[in-house]
Design an enzyme around this catalytic site. Sequence first.
Site, PDB file in Angstrom:
ATOM      1  N   HIS A   1     -18.260   8.941   4.166  1.00  0.00           N
ATOM      2  CA  HIS A   1     -18.430   7.492   4.287  1.00  0.00           C
ATOM      3  C   HIS A   1     -17.142   6.891   4.838  1.00  0.00           C
ATOM      4  O   HIS A   1     -16.045   7.254   4.409  1.00  0.00           O
ATOM      5  CB  HIS A   1     -18.750   6.894   2.911  1.00  0.00           C
ATOM      6  CG  HIS A   1     -18.629   5.403   2.885  1.00  0.00           C
ATOM      7  ND1 HIS A   1     -19.251   4.596   3.815  1.00  0.00           N
ATOM      8  CD2 HIS A   1     -17.937   4.575   2.061  1.00  0.00           C
ATOM      9  CE1 HIS A   1     -18.949   3.340   3.558  1.00  0.00           C
ATOM     10  NE2 HIS A   1     -18.153   3.291   2.504  1.00  0.00           N
TER      11      HIS A   1
ATOM     12  N   ASN B   1     -15.868  -0.645   7.650  1.00  0.00           N
ATOM     13  CA  ASN B   1     -16.782  -0.124   6.624  1.00  0.00           C
ATOM     14  C   ASN B   1     -18.121  -0.852   6.747  1.00  0.00           C
ATOM     15  O   ASN B   1     -18.218  -2.040   6.457  1.00  0.00           O
ATOM     16  CB  ASN B   1     -16.155  -0.365   5.242  1.00  0.00           C
ATOM     17  CG  ASN B   1     -17.021   0.124   4.091  1.00  0.00           C
ATOM     18  OD1 ASN B   1     -18.203   0.439   4.284  1.00  0.00           O
ATOM     19  ND2 ASN B   1     -16.450   0.177   2.912  1.00  0.00           N
TER      20      ASN B   1
ATOM     21  N   CYS C   1     -22.630   1.672  -0.437  1.00  0.00           N
ATOM     22  CA  CYS C   1     -22.279   2.612   0.643  1.00  0.00           C
ATOM     23  C   CYS C   1     -22.964   3.955   0.499  1.00  0.00           C
ATOM     24  O   CYS C   1     -23.010   4.730   1.455  1.00  0.00           O
ATOM     25  CB  CYS C   1     -20.775   2.805   0.687  1.00  0.00           C
ATOM     26  SG  CYS C   1     -19.902   1.257   0.762  1.00  0.00           S
TER      27      CYS C   1
HETATM   28  N1  ACO Z   1      -2.950  -7.887   4.798  1.00  0.00           N
HETATM   29  C1  ACO Z   1      -1.724  -7.911   4.299  1.00  0.00           C
HETATM   30  N2  ACO Z   1      -1.459  -7.628   3.002  1.00  0.00           N
HETATM   31  C2  ACO Z   1      -2.507  -7.304   2.228  1.00  0.00           C
HETATM   32  C3  ACO Z   1      -3.829  -7.267   2.698  1.00  0.00           C
HETATM   33  C4  ACO Z   1      -4.037  -7.575   4.038  1.00  0.00           C
HETATM   34  N3  ACO Z   1      -5.263  -7.561   4.611  1.00  0.00           N
HETATM   35  N4  ACO Z   1      -4.656  -6.909   1.682  1.00  0.00           N
HETATM   36  C5  ACO Z   1      -3.888  -6.718   0.608  1.00  0.00           C
HETATM   37  N5  ACO Z   1      -2.579  -6.972   0.929  1.00  0.00           N
HETATM   38  C6  ACO Z   1      -1.408  -6.921   0.063  1.00  0.00           C
HETATM   39  C7  ACO Z   1      -1.772  -7.146  -1.393  1.00  0.00           C
HETATM   40  O1  ACO Z   1      -1.822  -8.530  -1.673  1.00  0.00           O
HETATM   41  C8  ACO Z   1      -0.665  -6.440  -2.096  1.00  0.00           C
HETATM   42  O2  ACO Z   1       0.464  -7.307  -2.088  1.00  0.00           O
HETATM   43  P1  ACO Z   1       1.344  -7.490  -3.433  1.00  0.00           P
HETATM   44  O3  ACO Z   1       1.899  -6.119  -3.694  1.00  0.00           O
HETATM   45  O4  ACO Z   1       2.335  -8.501  -3.019  1.00  0.00           O
HETATM   46  O5  ACO Z   1       0.367  -7.931  -4.480  1.00  0.00           O
HETATM   47  C9  ACO Z   1      -0.326  -5.265  -1.173  1.00  0.00           C
HETATM   48  O6  ACO Z   1      -0.875  -5.598   0.113  1.00  0.00           O
HETATM   49  C10 ACO Z   1      -0.905  -3.942  -1.618  1.00  0.00           C
HETATM   50  O7  ACO Z   1      -2.299  -4.155  -1.999  1.00  0.00           O
HETATM   51  P2  ACO Z   1      -3.230  -2.983  -2.447  1.00  0.00           P
HETATM   52  O8  ACO Z   1      -4.564  -3.544  -2.804  1.00  0.00           O
HETATM   53  O9  ACO Z   1      -2.506  -2.166  -3.484  1.00  0.00           O
HETATM   54  O10 ACO Z   1      -3.310  -2.133  -1.088  1.00  0.00           O
HETATM   55  P3  ACO Z   1      -3.943  -0.716  -0.831  1.00  0.00           P
HETATM   56  O11 ACO Z   1      -2.952   0.155  -0.191  1.00  0.00           O
HETATM   57  O12 ACO Z   1      -4.667  -0.200  -2.055  1.00  0.00           O
HETATM   58  O13 ACO Z   1      -5.054  -1.022   0.277  1.00  0.00           O
HETATM   59  C11 ACO Z   1      -7.463  -1.301   0.369  1.00  0.00           C
HETATM   60  C12 ACO Z   1      -6.113  -1.913  -0.015  1.00  0.00           C
HETATM   61  C13 ACO Z   1      -7.454  -1.135   1.871  1.00  0.00           C
HETATM   62  C14 ACO Z   1      -8.567  -2.243  -0.046  1.00  0.00           C
HETATM   63  C15 ACO Z   1      -7.633   0.083  -0.304  1.00  0.00           C
HETATM   64  O14 ACO Z   1      -7.328  -0.023  -1.663  1.00  0.00           O
HETATM   65  C16 ACO Z   1      -9.037   0.644  -0.196  1.00  0.00           C
HETATM   66  O15 ACO Z   1      -9.496   0.989   0.876  1.00  0.00           O
HETATM   67  N6  ACO Z   1      -9.745   0.807  -1.329  1.00  0.00           N
HETATM   68  C17 ACO Z   1     -11.041   1.453  -1.427  1.00  0.00           C
HETATM   69  C18 ACO Z   1     -12.156   0.608  -0.913  1.00  0.00           C
HETATM   70  C19 ACO Z   1     -13.464   1.335  -1.193  1.00  0.00           C
HETATM   71  O16 ACO Z   1     -13.571   2.550  -1.163  1.00  0.00           O
HETATM   72  N7  ACO Z   1     -14.504   0.597  -1.486  1.00  0.00           N
HETATM   73  C20 ACO Z   1     -15.752   1.224  -1.899  1.00  0.00           C
HETATM   74  C21 ACO Z   1     -16.695   1.373  -0.804  1.00  0.00           C
HETATM   75  S1  ACO Z   1     -17.157  -0.156  -0.123  1.00  0.00           S
HETATM   76  C22 ACO Z   1     -18.806  -0.497  -0.600  1.00  0.00           C
HETATM   77  O17 ACO Z   1     -19.338   0.065  -1.504  1.00  0.00           O
HETATM   78  C23 ACO Z   1     -19.506  -1.650   0.078  1.00  0.00           C
END
Ligand code: ACO
Length: 328
Positions: free
Chosen positions: A255, A285, A115
């Site tokens: 980003h 994204n 990214c």
């Molecule tokens: N739908 C429903 N539930 C979901 C989903 C979904 N799509 N995805 C995850 N969950 C569940 C998980 O299984 C978890 O359930 P559990 O507690 O029973 O295990 C719960 O939701 C919470 O999961 P988390 O991963 O803790 O959720 P979070 O609030 O952190 O959101 C996300 C996840 C959106 C991925 C977030 O962490 C994020 O945006 N992270 C950063 C991503 C990023 O910056 N990436 C780098 C850039 S990308 C690149 O370089 C190409």
Amino acid sequence: MTNLHAGILGTGHSYPEGILTNEDLAKLVDTSDEWITTRTGIKQRRKAASDEYTSLFAVRAGRQAIERARLDPSDIDLLLCATVSPDQILPSTGCIIQAELGTNNAAAMDIVAACSGFIYGLTLADSMIRTGQIRHALVIGAEVLTQYVDYTDRKTCVLFGDGAGAAVLGPVDAGRGILSSKIRSDGRYEEQLYSPGGGTRRRPTPETLAAGDHFFKMKGNELFKVAVRSMADISKELLERARITADDIDLFIPHQANQRITEAVADRLHVPLEKVYSNIAVHGNTSSASIPIALDECVESGRIKAGDLVLMTSFGGGVTWGGAVLRW
Ligand code: ACO
């Protein structure tokens, strides 16, 4: 160092017609529009058809940027394509784009910085223009990321979309253009976001393909914290180096990874949300394409005006991060 300064002379963007909504994803995995919207801010993302590939969108965005810079393709001395979803291993997607655009006087190559790839390209092009090695650069961020998304993994498949954005850089008057920029990486965080299969370390075989080793794997909540900290810290440093404060910023383009990350970074920088650009609801994204698509949308809508101070910052797999302050 000479007294040359580099700025953005023209921008462009392009994306596929295909749209994947949260409702579409809820039919594929156990998720809901409510979960995706509240956790990410994303409502839909663009998805390339099976016969559409990265350079297709890159060429359209690049051509538009060259036209808007009022240049001829032959004026481009450097073509950088930031991508983690290249057309093929060899030649570089940059070279493929070069042939299509007719930028025959350029050196073309790819940048693999996820990214942060566009900010990496911007920083490298800025350095080469300021040292007089080149006059004009075309920097493109282009992805067909959905090719590497596992549509059985709800933790990643809701996030990513496809598209391309481009900017032409060239010499500008002192006090305009890029006032400060910086890029960083930390390879120790490799496994927070990676695609292990398909290269020489884990070679492509029917078994690795069946196991989905070529798909993105992500530790989202760990990345979340590193992303917020890295983008906020580097932004503060860049503002200081440009001798301005967050109050002076007219437009903040982070980003587009997650609306909650965007708001957390803006909060740390004390930039009010009305100065923050967000298109994550419609694009998701798009990795290296995210900032140049956003930038071009701001140009097209008149959200950026001549003289505005713009802060951009990015974070991605690698991990990589960076930023730039510009006077438009
Ligand atoms: N739908 C429903 N539930 C979901 C989903 C979904 N799509 N995805 C995850 N969950 C569940 C998980 O299984 C978890 O359930 P559990 O507690 O029973 O295990 C719960 O939701 C919470 O999961 P988390 O991963 O803790 O959720 P979070 O609030 O952190 O959101 C996300 C996840 C959106 C991925 C977030 O962490 C994020 O945006 N992270 C950063 C991503 C990023 O910056 N990436 C780098 C850039 S990308 C690149 O370089 C190409």
